[in-house]
Design an enzyme around this catalytic site. Structure first.
Site, PDB file in Angstrom:
ATOM      1  N   HIS A 171      -9.979  53.848 -19.438  1.00 41.58           N
ATOM      2  CA  HIS A 171     -11.240  54.577 -19.203  1.00 41.58           C
ATOM      3  C   HIS A 171     -11.952  54.876 -20.520  1.00 41.58           C
ATOM      4  CE1 HIS A 171      -9.550  55.519 -15.150  1.00 41.58           C
ATOM      5  NE2 HIS A 171      -8.430  55.610 -15.855  1.00 41.58           N
ATOM      6  N   SER A 292     -31.380  45.539 -40.013  1.00 47.91           N
ATOM      7  CA  SER A 292     -32.512  45.919 -39.169  1.00 47.91           C
ATOM      8  C   SER A 292     -33.787  45.735 -39.980  1.00 47.91           C
ATOM      9  CB  SER A 292     -32.358  47.379 -38.751  1.00 47.91           C
ATOM     10  OG  SER A 292     -33.620  47.925 -38.420  1.00 47.91           O
ATOM     11  N   LYS A 298     -29.032  49.990 -41.679  1.00 48.27           N
ATOM     12  CA  LYS A 298     -28.309  49.367 -40.566  1.00 48.27           C
ATOM     13  C   LYS A 298     -27.542  48.114 -40.957  1.00 48.27           C
ATOM     14  CE  LYS A 298     -28.289  50.138 -36.617  1.00 48.27           C
ATOM     15  NZ  LYS A 298     -29.345  50.119 -35.598  1.00 48.27           N
ATOM     16  N   GLU A 305     -22.639  40.810 -30.365  1.00 45.35           N
ATOM     17  CA  GLU A 305     -23.529  41.181 -29.255  1.00 45.35           C
ATOM     18  C   GLU A 305     -24.082  39.946 -28.556  1.00 45.35           C
ATOM     19  OE1 GLU A 305     -26.209  44.754 -30.308  1.00 45.35           O
ATOM     20  OE2 GLU A 305     -25.699  43.839 -32.201  1.00 45.35           O
TER      21      GLU A 305
END
Ligand code: ARG
Length: 473
Positions: A171, A292, A298, A305
């Site tokens: 979980h 970024s 970043k 991804e």
């Protein structure tokens, strides 16, 4: 307007004749031509289509179905076309519909009327199925190699992380301590199963449809086994109607690819989580992250991804193939032309993702100190406390209650289980002993999971040995 019958002799600006032109007297509407062509995407099958044709022509000659001299001419012509294709010099014409007719027309242009004998005893229906199977068989072998590369990368990281304790999650809550190695080896298992499934799918790809003709077989005395041998097919399709309409092999491959992509996506998600400041279990090197355009600080895990994102496409490819086939009566239906793009996409996407992921797994820099820190919190060894009582004969349910009370006390005091005072223990359950607290040390908890396949060092080393053996390293 009469359709051009001659492939040769078509003047400038005149459309090349369709190989099926005999029955027709009117021209194809240009919209239909553009709509029905598949050469824009099936051209990549050209090398396999040619190899299939070479084997077919050799068999036609050997069986005296066509003159041996013509068979030789055909084979010579096809070899020359293959070289052109491989050098990128072959020009495909959409007016000739598909890769098969483009190559046949080029052959006849090159060698004259003998080229017209190649299509004896075959149809594009058994031809296309043969080309796709030949292509896919090779593609599966390339994917297997890429899969092996990823499995080796996972194994290398696992070998480094045998003693790095980290939280195991359920979980996404800290559950029980494991090691980095044990966690990575779980992915090793998934990718091993993918490799097995691919090998299994390959067996059913490796069946020869050629010789089925349009659907009913042929009246010519062909030798299908000879063709199968030449093309390396292990079997000959046993029913001509099935041979031209079966795309199970494509669905099976896509299903295997989709599942492998789901595994890659899950691994991608782990990397995304692990590379976050909140987890910090790994650091991404520059080569596998991007910045970024707005936020200077970043450092994004984009490759991971994108792998996660690309799994959606391959799942889509599988669904497209299933939906494509579900309403089709036997045998060949032109709908089936739509099988190529999803199939190509599934193979290309899977292989690209495997290659990037192998690089990424090799490149991440694990941070065992952050893993250890995270493992300290969350009372992950509460089960061990309960198990200590179980070993003295306390039923597990009662021990579970007692350990739960101990956790509640420790957490209200803001201390780990190991710092509970004897009075607290007694309060939690009179059967709890101070000595039981030793079982709550992280390293001891991991070491105690000696069951087969468990998190203990011995089990992890066994898993590593087994995977090394499977990968031959
Ligand atoms: N381009 C076709 C395909 O991909 C080849 C087979 C065409 N057969 C036919 N009878 N029209 O399926």
């Amino acid at each position: 307007m009469a359709v051009e019958r001659e492939v040769k002799g078509g003047g400038r600006g005149r459309a090349p004749a369709k190989p099926w032109g005999g029955r027709f007297s009117g021209r194809t509407d240009p919209r239909v031509e553009a709509f029905t062509q598949s050469v824009s995407f099936d051209r990549r099958l050209a090398p396999w289509d040619i190899r299939g044709s070479i084997a077919h022509a050799e068999m036609l000659g050997a069986c005296r179905i066509i003159p041996r001299a013509d068979a030789k001419k055909i084979v010579g012509g096809l070899r020359a076309i293959l070289r052109e294709v491989e050098r990128g010099r072959f020009s495909f014409d959409p007016a000739l519909e598909d890769v098969h007719m483009n190559i046949e027309a080029a052959l006849t242009r090159r060698i004259g009327p003998a080229g017209g004998r190649l299509h004896t005893a075959r149809s594009r229906n058994d031809q296309v199925a043969t080309s796709v199977r030949l292509w896919l068989r090779e593609e599966i072998d390339r994917i297997q190699a890429a899969l092996k590369g990823l499995r080796k990368a996972l194994l290398r990281q696992a070998e480094r992380g045998v003693d790095w304790v980290m939280p195991g999650y359920t979980h996404l809550q800290r559950a029980q301590p494991v090691t980095f190695a044990h966690h990575l080896l779980a992915y090793g298992q998934m990718f091993r199963r993918d490799a097995e499934r691919l090998a299994e799918a390959r067996r059913r790809v490796n069946v020869l449809p050629l010789g089925a003709g349009a659907l009913a077989g042929t009246a010519h005395p062909i030798d299908r086994r000879m063709v199968a041998r030449r093309l390396g097919f292990a079997e000959v399709a046993g029913n001509s109607m099935d041979a031209v309409s079966d795309r199970d092999f494509a669905v099976e491959f896509a299903a295997t690819a989709a599942l492998a992509m789901v595994h890659l996506s899950r691994l991608g998600e782990e990397v995304v989580l692990w590379a976050s400041a909140e987890f910090g279990f790994v650091e991404l090197p520059d080569a596998f992250s991007t910045g970024s355009s707005l936020m200077p600080q970043k450092r994004n895990p984009d490759p991971a991804e994108i792998v996660r994102g690309k799994s959606a496409r391959v799942i889509g490819d599988l669904v497209a193939l299933l939906a494509l086939l579900k309403g089709l009566p036997l045998t060949y239906n032109r709908d089936m032309q739509e099988d190529k793009e999803p199939l190509f996409d599934a193979a290309d996407t899977l292989r690209a993702c495997l290659e990037v992921m192998a690089g990424l797994v090799d490149a991440v820099r694990p941070r065992p100190e952050r893993m250890a820190q995270a493992a300290e919190g969350g009372y992950m060894t509460a089960t061990d406390l309960a198990d200590a009582m179980v070993r003295r004969g306390v039923p597990f349910r009662e021990a579970h209650e007692a350990a739960g009370r101990a956790v509640r006390l420790a957490s209200s005091r803001g201390v780990p289980l190991s710092e509970l005072r004897p009075a607290d223990l007694k309060k939690a359950d009179p059967r709890l002993r101070a000595a039981d607290l030793g079982a709550t040390a992280l390293a001891r908890s991991v070491a105690s999971r000696r069951s087969e396949g468990g998190a203990s060092r011995a089990s992890v080393l066994r898993q590593i040995r087994a995977e090394r053996k499977r990968l031959d390293v």
